[in-house]
Design an enzyme around this catalytic site. Structure first.
Site, PDB file in Angstrom:
ATOM      1  N   ILE A 186      -0.231   8.720   0.081  1.00  0.00           N
ATOM      2  CA  ILE A 186       0.338  10.183  -0.026  1.00  0.00           C
ATOM      3  C   ILE A 186       1.379  10.265   0.748  1.00  0.00           C
ATOM      4  CG2 ILE A 186      -1.282  11.241   1.690  1.00  0.00           C
ATOM      5  CD1 ILE A 186      -1.112  13.756  -0.483  1.00  0.00           C
ATOM      6  N   VAL A 237       5.724  12.388   0.738  1.00  0.00           N
ATOM      7  CA  VAL A 237       6.571  13.625   0.392  1.00  0.00           C
ATOM      8  C   VAL A 237       7.929  13.026   0.844  1.00  0.00           C
ATOM      9  CG1 VAL A 237       7.111  16.050   0.592  1.00  0.00           C
ATOM     10  CG2 VAL A 237       4.742  15.423   0.130  1.00  0.00           C
ATOM     11  N   GLU A 285      -7.860   6.624   5.128  1.00  0.00           N
ATOM     12  CA  GLU A 285      -7.401   6.323   6.413  1.00  0.00           C
ATOM     13  C   GLU A 285      -6.280   6.742   6.691  1.00  0.00           C
ATOM     14  OE1 GLU A 285      -8.400   3.696   4.348  1.00  0.00           O
ATOM     15  OE2 GLU A 285     -10.688   3.290   5.173  1.00  0.00           O
ATOM     16  N   ASN A 326      -0.364   9.529  13.513  1.00  0.00           N
ATOM     17  CA  ASN A 326       0.328  10.431  12.387  1.00  0.00           C
ATOM     18  C   ASN A 326      -0.369  11.968  12.456  1.00  0.00           C
ATOM     19  OD1 ASN A 326       1.268  11.422   9.999  1.00  0.00           O
ATOM     20  ND2 ASN A 326       0.772   9.563   8.898  1.00  0.00           N
ATOM     21  N   TYR A 377      -4.712  17.213   6.764  1.00  0.00           N
ATOM     22  CA  TYR A 377      -6.398  16.914   6.287  1.00  0.00           C
ATOM     23  C   TYR A 377      -7.334  17.707   6.667  1.00  0.00           C
ATOM     24  CZ  TYR A 377      -3.769  12.517   4.945  1.00  0.00           C
ATOM     25  OH  TYR A 377      -2.668  11.482   4.530  1.00  0.00           O
TER      26      TYR A 377
END
Ligand SMILES: CC(C)(COP(=O)(O)OP(=O)(O)OC[C@H]1O[C@@H](n2cnc3c(N)ncnc32)[C@H](O)[C@@H]1OP(=O)(O)O)[C@@H](O)C(=O)NCCC(=O)NCCS
Length: 154
Positions: A77, A79, A111, A116, A123
């Site tokens: 994912i 952006v 994962e 990060n 999340y």
């Protein structure tokens, strides 16, 4: 950005191989060890759910979801840096969770590198919990980095 308040100029569609140049431009700046165009092609050919988020027909983000029976696994994912912090990552993740539900997914897993922080914060804010650690999962400048395995009920 609330998932119910979809802005008129934001849209989702399936990734085509002709999108891979635009996707790779984002991928190589977003990840220290980026996927290759071949990795994206393999995902498309494997039937993974490969989605781009566009604003006014320009690719701003993308996500890759793999379904295994009733498990949805988010493989990527991302952006574009120019559009981070505007709610689009959350919006894209909501969209992928919705697709996972529609395909019969009961749980979603992913994962993430422990370093990060922005992704982990996203999340956790959606309800993902840490399920475990995969030692040495990722390449890192000085060897390997663990992955945190996170999951949420769909
Ligand atoms: C992770 C990523 C997809 C988030 O996308 P984004 O569009 O910037 O995120 P959003 O604007 O939707 O923010 C959603 C939430 O993420 C968290 N977040 C986003 N940026 C953050 C930052 N710099 N620091 C801490 N939390 C952050 C916040 O909880 C935020 O919610 P809030 O705005 O209500 O506080 C994006 O940063 C990205 O592409 N990163 C590089 C690729 C990557 O690491 N992907 C994940 C691999 S596991």
């Amino acid at each position: 950005m609330n998932a119910q308040l979809k802005p008129a100029n934001v849209s989702f569609r399936e990734i085509q191989t002709s999108d891979l140049d635009a996707v790779m431009q984002i991928e190589i700046v977003n990840f220290p060890f980026p996927w290759t165009a071949g990795n994206f092609r393999d995902s498309i050919n494997s039937g993974h759910i490969c989605v781009v988020l566009e604003i006014d027909k320009t690719i701003i983000g993308y996500a890759i979801l793999m379904m295994v029976l009733d498990e949805a696994h988010l493989l990527n994912i991302s952006v574009a840096p120019s559009h981070k912090g505007q709610g689009l990552g959350r919006y894209l993740l909501d969209h992928m969770m919705q697709i996972g539900r529609e395909r019969g997914g009961l749980n979603m897993f992913l994962e993430v590198r422990p370093s990060n922080v922005s992704a982990i914060t996203l999340y956790e804010s959606i309800g993902f919990n840490e399920m475990g650690v995969r030692p040495g999962y990722y390449p890192a400048p000085n060897g390997r980095e663990n992955a945190v395995l996170m999951g949420v009920a769909l």
